[in-house]
Motif scaffolding. Sequence first.
Motif, mmCIF file in Angstrom:
data_model
loop_
_atom_site.group_PDB
_atom_site.id
_atom_site.type_symbol
_atom_site.label_atom_id
_atom_site.label_comp_id
_atom_site.label_asym_id
_atom_site.label_seq_id
_atom_site.Cartn_x
_atom_site.Cartn_y
_atom_site.Cartn_z
ATOM 1 N N THR A 40 49.933 68.458 65.458
ATOM 2 C CA THR A 40 49.568 69.575 64.589
ATOM 3 C C THR A 40 50.280 70.856 65.018
ATOM 4 O OG1 THR A 40 47.395 68.597 64.212
ATOM 5 C CG2 THR A 40 47.632 70.931 63.698
ATOM 6 N N VAL A 41 50.822 71.573 64.039
ATOM 7 C CA VAL A 41 51.473 72.861 64.277
ATOM 8 C C VAL A 41 50.787 73.912 63.404
ATOM 9 C CG1 VAL A 41 53.609 74.192 64.101
ATOM 10 C CG2 VAL A 41 53.685 71.785 64.827
ATOM 11 N N VAL A 42 50.414 75.035 64.010
ATOM 12 C CA VAL A 42 49.716 76.112 63.297
ATOM 13 C C VAL A 42 50.546 77.382 63.409
ATOM 14 C CG1 VAL A 42 47.559 77.395 63.071
ATOM 15 C CG2 VAL A 42 47.527 75.062 63.983
ATOM 16 N N ARG A 43 50.795 78.008 62.267
ATOM 17 C CA ARG A 43 51.574 79.245 62.247
ATOM 18 C C ARG A 43 50.781 80.348 61.553
ATOM 19 N NH1 ARG A 43 55.446 75.187 60.925
ATOM 20 N NH2 ARG A 43 57.302 75.171 62.266
ATOM 21 N N GLY A 44 50.713 81.497 62.173
ATOM 22 C CA GLY A 44 50.198 82.680 61.505
ATOM 23 C C GLY A 44 51.310 83.294 60.675
ATOM 24 N N ILE A 45 51.058 83.512 59.394
ATOM 25 C CA ILE A 45 52.084 84.017 58.480
ATOM 26 C C ILE A 45 51.849 85.507 58.223
ATOM 27 C CG2 ILE A 45 53.161 83.769 56.213
ATOM 28 C CD1 ILE A 45 53.501 81.322 58.060
ATOM 29 N N ARG A 46 52.838 86.311 58.558
ATOM 30 C CA ARG A 46 52.729 87.743 58.311
ATOM 31 C C ARG A 46 52.929 88.037 56.827
ATOM 32 N NH1 ARG A 46 55.808 90.577 63.491
ATOM 33 N NH2 ARG A 46 54.190 90.039 65.025
ATOM 34 N N THR A 47 52.170 88.995 56.332
ATOM 35 C CA THR A 47 52.252 89.413 54.934
ATOM 36 C C THR A 47 52.317 90.938 54.879
ATOM 37 O OG1 THR A 47 49.881 89.744 54.551
ATOM 38 C CG2 THR A 47 50.722 87.484 54.339
ATOM 39 N N PRO A 48 52.662 91.492 53.720
ATOM 40 C CA PRO A 48 52.472 92.933 53.560
ATOM 41 C C PRO A 48 50.984 93.282 53.688
ATOM 42 C CG PRO A 48 53.815 92.014 51.779
ATOM 43 C CD PRO A 48 53.252 90.855 52.530
ATOM 44 N N ILE A 49 50.685 94.553 53.923
ATOM 45 C CA ILE A 49 49.291 95.001 53.942
ATOM 46 C C ILE A 49 48.749 94.889 52.520
ATOM 47 C CG2 ILE A 49 47.716 96.877 54.460
ATOM 48 C CD1 ILE A 49 49.160 95.671 56.905
ATOM 49 N N ILE A 50 47.644 94.192 52.375
ATOM 50 C CA ILE A 50 47.110 93.866 51.055
ATOM 51 C C ILE A 50 46.056 94.892 50.647
ATOM 52 C CG2 ILE A 50 45.769 92.138 49.779
ATOM 53 C CD1 ILE A 50 47.296 90.085 51.724
ATOM 54 N N LYS A 51 46.176 95.366 49.407
ATOM 55 C CA LYS A 51 45.276 96.381 48.879
ATOM 56 C C LYS A 51 44.657 95.891 47.565
ATOM 57 C CE LYS A 51 45.148 100.066 50.594
ATOM 58 N NZ LYS A 51 44.308 100.614 51.681
ATOM 59 N N GLU A 52 43.687 96.659 47.088
ATOM 60 C CA GLU A 52 42.991 96.316 45.860
ATOM 61 C C GLU A 52 43.961 96.164 44.690
ATOM 62 O OE1 GLU A 52 39.306 98.106 43.138
ATOM 63 O OE2 GLU A 52 39.726 98.942 45.119
ATOM 64 N N ASN A 53 43.726 95.120 43.882
ATOM 65 C CA ASN A 53 44.494 94.803 42.673
ATOM 66 C C ASN A 53 45.882 94.221 42.960
ATOM 67 O OD1 ASN A 53 42.422 95.668 40.894
ATOM 68 N ND2 ASN A 53 43.087 97.796 41.151
ATOM 69 N N ASP A 54 46.205 93.950 44.224
ATOM 70 C CA ASP A 54 47.459 93.264 44.520
ATOM 71 C C ASP A 54 47.418 91.829 43.983
ATOM 72 O OD1 ASP A 54 48.647 95.383 45.780
ATOM 73 O OD2 ASP A 54 48.276 94.684 47.823
ATOM 74 N N ASP A 55 48.579 91.300 43.635
ATOM 75 C CA ASP A 55 48.705 89.911 43.189
ATOM 76 C C ASP A 55 48.743 89.028 44.446
ATOM 77 O OD1 ASP A 55 49.407 87.431 42.224
ATOM 78 O OD2 ASP A 55 51.116 88.125 41.047
ATOM 79 N N LEU A 56 47.564 88.619 44.890
ATOM 80 C CA LEU A 56 47.463 87.935 46.180
ATOM 81 C C LEU A 56 48.165 86.581 46.161
ATOM 82 C CD1 LEU A 56 46.422 87.968 49.053
ATOM 83 C CD2 LEU A 56 44.233 87.078 48.236
ATOM 84 N N ALA A 57 48.055 85.838 45.075
ATOM 85 C CA ALA A 57 48.718 84.525 45.013
ATOM 86 C C ALA A 57 50.222 84.672 45.225
ATOM 87 C CB ALA A 57 48.434 83.855 43.672
ATOM 88 N N SER A 58 50.829 85.671 44.589
ATOM 89 C CA SER A 58 52.277 85.878 44.750
ATOM 90 C C SER A 58 52.617 86.316 46.161
ATOM 91 C CB SER A 58 52.769 86.925 43.739
ATOM 92 O OG SER A 58 52.680 86.424 42.420
ATOM 93 N N ILE A 59 51.777 87.171 46.743
ATOM 94 C CA ILE A 59 52.026 87.632 48.113
ATOM 95 C C ILE A 59 51.974 86.449 49.081
ATOM 96 C CG2 ILE A 59 51.055 88.981 50.026
ATOM 97 C CD1 ILE A 59 50.231 91.074 47.926
ATOM 98 N N VAL A 60 50.981 85.584 48.919
ATOM 99 C CA VAL A 60 50.844 84.417 49.800
ATOM 100 C C VAL A 60 52.079 83.528 49.682
ATOM 101 C CG1 VAL A 60 49.551 82.275 50.166
ATOM 102 C CG2 VAL A 60 48.323 84.426 49.814
ATOM 103 N N ILE A 61 52.470 83.217 48.480
ATOM 104 C CA ILE A 61 53.602 82.308 48.270
ATOM 105 C C ILE A 61 54.908 82.934 48.742
ATOM 106 C CG2 ILE A 61 54.985 81.190 46.475
ATOM 107 C CD1 ILE A 61 52.231 80.803 44.999
ATOM 108 N N ASP A 62 55.145 84.202 48.408
ATOM 109 C CA ASP A 62 56.370 84.874 48.856
ATOM 110 C C ASP A 62 56.446 84.930 50.383
ATOM 111 O OD1 ASP A 62 57.027 85.246 46.219
ATOM 112 O OD2 ASP A 62 56.490 87.373 46.170
ATOM 113 N N SER A 63 55.316 85.176 51.026
ATOM 114 C CA SER A 63 55.290 85.259 52.494
ATOM 115 C C SER A 63 55.563 83.899 53.121
ATOM 116 C CB SER A 63 53.939 85.806 52.967
ATOM 117 O OG SER A 63 53.709 87.109 52.462
ATOM 118 N N LEU A 64 55.026 82.835 52.520
ATOM 119 C CA LEU A 64 55.289 81.480 53.003
ATOM 120 C C LEU A 64 56.770 81.129 52.869
ATOM 121 C CD1 LEU A 64 52.215 79.571 51.555
ATOM 122 C CD2 LEU A 64 52.846 79.649 53.978
#
Length: 404
Positions: free
Chosen positions: A16-40
């Motif tokens: 098993t390999v576990v990675r913490g994925i850095r993302t932009p700072i997330i704020k209200e009304n952000d498109d979280l699904a896109s942020i997650v996928i783009d960061s991955l």
Amino acid sequence: MNPRFEELSKMRNVGTVVRGIRTPIIKENDDLASIVIDSLMAAKESEGFEFKDKDIVAITEAVVGISEGNYVTVDDIAEDLKDKFPSKKIGVVNPILSRNRFSIVLKGIARGMDKITLLTSFPADEVGNGILDERILDESKFNLASVISEKEYYETFGSWIHPFTGINMIDFYKELIESEDCEVEFVFSNDIKTILDYTNDVLTCDIHTREKSTKLLKEKGANVYGLHQVLTEPIGDSGSNPDYGLLGSNKATEEKLKLFPKTGDELVMEVQKRLIDLTGKQIEVMVYGDGAFKDPVGHIWELADPVVSPAHTPGLVGTPNEIKLKYVSDNKFADLKGDELKEAIKKEIKHKDKDLTGQMITEGTTPRVLTDLIGSLCDLTSGSGDKGTPVIFIQGYFDNLAND
């Protein structure tokens, strides 16, 4: 090169390999699904990994709640409770002792009420936050079946300071309640029925025994609500959570709380669909909160959320179905060693039953649901501070020794 090393280097040597994925700072009304996928996808390029079937993407509940803007104010809490308790004199039973988790909730309760009788368990709250020196308790006239008044608490234990936080939470809560012009009396008891000696209007604040507590007090004739029943519907333009109310909330500001997320189901399915379209792989997705583990030194049980995972894709339902390698090695294959032993065990894994429940071969494996185990792994990886990795990517979790 050592022949044995050369042979091993051609085999799979990492599980098993576990990675913490850095993302932009997330704020209200952000498109979280896109942020997650783009960061991955950015992490894939920088780290050089490839997506595989049964990989796991986990998103912390904090950023889900933030992105959906699910907030309530102190005034919202006060308004809801005034409707539920028109007498404005209530018992508050078994709140956790946490500035982040409960202080703003308590401020809202105090703002809406004239008097609070606050009953807390001892020597610690539900999740292990201590409120007294247990050595003094052992030497005192009190025991775990006692009812201790506020006066007796201070006379016996003084203003006890928690060694980690440097705060006495009874003092802290007392000052907070009184700052809202609300009268307060503390009672210390491990029997929630004790509150009925003081008032018949009760707000229960326990997390994991919430249904039992409200049912018990209701059967005793109390006008009782649980925190999970407060702000289940919005007041005006406030946030709400129909499933958990105020449970799982976190302090946002001195006047505002972020609630436990309520759109997690839609989020995990959207992220999974988009990842399948992008990668062609069946990737599982979950939202996670606190992990389900206890610190043996600090005695803190991490799980202050009502559940570890409020949302997850169907592939994460269930419990592990694993054999215990040590048991098989020491018993069934006690006469084997080296490659012969390894091959025998791999064959045993490949032919194991689809449901090993109750079989001796599983003795010593962890009998917990997958989302609790995976969520705990994620919580330990992301931490609760400044790592900046609200997305966790896990590979190989569902693999075993037989997967080359």
